[in-house]
Design a protein around this motif. Structure first.
Motif, short mmCIF file in Angstrom:
data_model
loop_
_atom_site.label_atom_id
_atom_site.label_comp_id
_atom_site.label_asym_id
_atom_site.label_seq_id
_atom_site.Cartn_x
_atom_site.Cartn_y
_atom_site.Cartn_z
N TYR A 212 0.83 -1.20 0.00
CA TYR A 212 0.00 0.00 0.00
C TYR A 212 0.87 1.26 0.00
N ASP A 213 0.27 2.35 -0.42
CA ASP A 213 0.95 3.65 -0.40
C ASP A 213 -0.10 4.73 -0.59
N ASP A 214 0.33 5.98 -0.43
CA ASP A 214 -0.56 7.12 -0.61
C ASP A 214 -0.37 7.76 -1.97
N VAL A 215 -1.44 8.35 -2.48
CA VAL A 215 -1.35 9.19 -3.67
C VAL A 215 -2.23 10.41 -3.46
N GLU A 216 -1.93 11.48 -4.21
CA GLU A 216 -2.79 12.65 -4.25
C GLU A 216 -3.08 12.97 -5.71
N LEU A 217 -4.34 13.23 -5.99
CA LEU A 217 -4.74 13.56 -7.35
C LEU A 217 -4.73 15.08 -7.51
N LYS A 218 -3.94 15.56 -8.47
CA LYS A 218 -3.83 16.98 -8.73
C LYS A 218 -4.56 17.32 -10.01
N ASP A 219 -5.53 18.21 -9.88
CA ASP A 219 -6.38 18.57 -11.02
C ASP A 219 -6.99 17.29 -11.60
N ASP A 220 -6.94 17.13 -12.90
CA ASP A 220 -7.49 15.92 -13.52
C ASP A 220 -6.40 14.98 -14.01
N LEU A 221 -5.19 15.15 -13.49
CA LEU A 221 -4.08 14.32 -13.91
C LEU A 221 -4.09 13.00 -13.14
N PRO A 222 -3.79 11.88 -13.81
CA PRO A 222 -3.74 10.60 -13.10
C PRO A 222 -2.52 10.51 -12.20
N ALA A 223 -2.62 9.68 -11.19
CA ALA A 223 -1.50 9.38 -10.30
C ALA A 223 -1.14 7.91 -10.49
N ALA A 224 0.15 7.59 -10.34
CA ALA A 224 0.60 6.22 -10.60
C ALA A 224 1.36 5.67 -9.40
N LYS A 225 1.21 4.36 -9.19
CA LYS A 225 1.95 3.62 -8.17
C LYS A 225 2.37 2.27 -8.73
N GLU A 226 3.45 1.74 -8.19
CA GLU A 226 3.93 0.42 -8.61
C GLU A 226 4.32 -0.39 -7.39
N PHE A 227 3.88 -1.64 -7.34
CA PHE A 227 4.22 -2.54 -6.25
C PHE A 227 4.82 -3.82 -6.82
N ALA A 228 5.71 -4.44 -6.05
CA ALA A 228 6.31 -5.72 -6.44
C ALA A 228 5.82 -6.82 -5.51
N PHE A 229 5.53 -7.98 -6.08
CA PHE A 229 5.06 -9.12 -5.32
C PHE A 229 5.93 -10.34 -5.64
N THR A 230 6.19 -11.14 -4.60
CA THR A 230 6.84 -12.44 -4.77
C THR A 230 5.99 -13.47 -4.06
N ILE A 231 5.72 -14.59 -4.70
CA ILE A 231 4.85 -15.59 -4.10
C ILE A 231 5.64 -16.80 -3.65
N ASP A 232 5.04 -17.57 -2.75
CA ASP A 232 5.63 -18.83 -2.31
C ASP A 232 5.35 -19.88 -3.39
N PRO A 233 6.35 -20.68 -3.76
CA PRO A 233 6.14 -21.70 -4.80
C PRO A 233 5.05 -22.70 -4.46
N SER A 234 4.75 -22.86 -3.17
CA SER A 234 3.73 -23.84 -2.77
C SER A 234 2.31 -23.34 -3.01
N TRP A 235 2.14 -22.04 -3.23
CA TRP A 235 0.80 -21.51 -3.44
C TRP A 235 0.26 -21.96 -4.79
N LYS A 236 -1.01 -22.21 -4.87
CA LYS A 236 -1.66 -22.62 -6.12
C LYS A 236 -1.94 -21.39 -6.97
N ARG A 237 -1.16 -21.28 -8.03
CA ARG A 237 -1.25 -20.06 -8.83
C ARG A 237 -2.60 -19.87 -9.50
N ASP A 238 -3.29 -20.97 -9.80
CA ASP A 238 -4.60 -20.83 -10.43
C ASP A 238 -5.66 -20.35 -9.44
N LYS A 239 -5.31 -20.30 -8.14
CA LYS A 239 -6.22 -19.81 -7.12
C LYS A 239 -5.85 -18.41 -6.61
N LEU A 240 -4.81 -17.83 -7.20
CA LEU A 240 -4.35 -16.51 -6.77
C LEU A 240 -5.06 -15.41 -7.56
N ARG A 241 -5.47 -14.37 -6.85
CA ARG A 241 -6.06 -13.20 -7.48
C ARG A 241 -5.52 -11.96 -6.80
#
Length: 277
Positions: A212-241
């Motif tokens: 999570y993180d904060d953003v502020e929208l200035k005028d009508d311009l979009p704001a952007a964020k990027e996050f990185a995720f790493t999963i455990d190999p044991s997790w069932k990828r077809d069940k991940l959302r």
């Protein structure tokens, strides 16, 4: 189940080759509804609420279900999905919530459902949940969400790029919380002790990773964020959302949510793939 009263933590809502998966509002005028369940494997009332969350998700493709497992029932059994972050998030709802709440323990209990950050209902009351979801869905979204998920070739890691654009003047210039939650549905756990001793519990949409993180929208311009995720190999990828949502930090009201699978997008044939199950 009511919390055996503890001191509330009054925190502000927190703040290789890649293959893309893209989610955009399929119809930006339609609202997706964030449905949060606050639950615990140490609570004997929670399995019923987990079943209800699963049924709500199966019946309505316009909800984004997330189960946040709190840590305040971790004695004697430690909930395998629990995280103090989720207890703090629930405590913050207790601080900012404007609606009615139980006098003795507020909103700090399990099982509790929160609908779009604005309506709290008991997690074992499906009729109240459906009514709250219907009311939330009738409101236009306050922002537009566009989400790109770039997965590594082995699909064990990925980057999620989020663009937030104001759609309503009511969003204003207040700081917003942008949150991305990776969930794995249908995980079974044998619980040897505590109120659910001897049971095999099936978790519906439990949060595995949260950024999570904060953003502020200035005028009508979009704001952007990027996050990185790493999963455990044991997790069932077809069940991940991956659930992504934008929330007002002062009131906790959710302005829009998106839900997309942890997998590369199908070959493009037109518009970007829509969110949903």
């Amino acid at each position: 189940m009511n919390l055996r009263r503890r001191t509330l933590l009054a925190l502000v809502l927190a703040a290789g080759v890649c293959r893309p998966c893209v989610a955009a509002d399929p119809d930006p005028s339609k609202r997706m509804v964030l449905v949060e369940l606050y639950t615990s494997q140490g609570c004997d009332m929670c399995p019923t609420a987990e079943e209800i969350l699963g049924k709500l998700a199966a019946q309505d493709s316009r909800i984004v279900p997330v189960a946040f497992h709190v840590d305040y029932f971790n004695t004697p059994w430690r909930d395998v999905f629990s995280d103090p972050l989720y207890s703090r998030r629930q405590a913050t709802y207790n601080e900012v919530y404007a609606g009615p709440k139980p006098e003795s323990y507020g909103l700090y209990y399990t099982p509790m459902l929160m609908i779009d950050g604005e309506r709290s209902v008991n997690g074992r009351d499906p009729a109240a949940a459906v009514a709250a979801i219907r009311a939330a869905r009738s409101k236009p979204p306050g922002v537009r969400l566009d989400v790109d998920l770039d997965l590594a070739a082995d699909e064990l890691s990925g980057k999620v790029k989020i663009r937030v654009t104001r759609r309503s003047a009511r969003v204003g210039k207040a700081p917003l919380l942008v949150c991305a939650v990776l969930r794995e549905d249908g995980v079974a756990t044998d619980v040897p002790s505590g109120e659910n001793a001897g049971k095999t519990l099936v978790a519906r949409f439990p949060a595995r990773r949260t950024e999570y993180d904060d953003v502020e929208l200035k005028d009508d311009l979009p704001a952007a964020k990027e996050f990185a995720f790493t999963i455990d190999p044991s997790w069932k990828r077809d069940k991940l959302r991956l659930a992504v949502f934008v929330q007002d930090k002062r009131t906790a009201a959710v302005h829009q949510a998106v839900d997309l699978p942890w997998k590369p997008a199908a070959p493009a044939t037109g518009s970007p793939a829509a969110s949903g199950r």
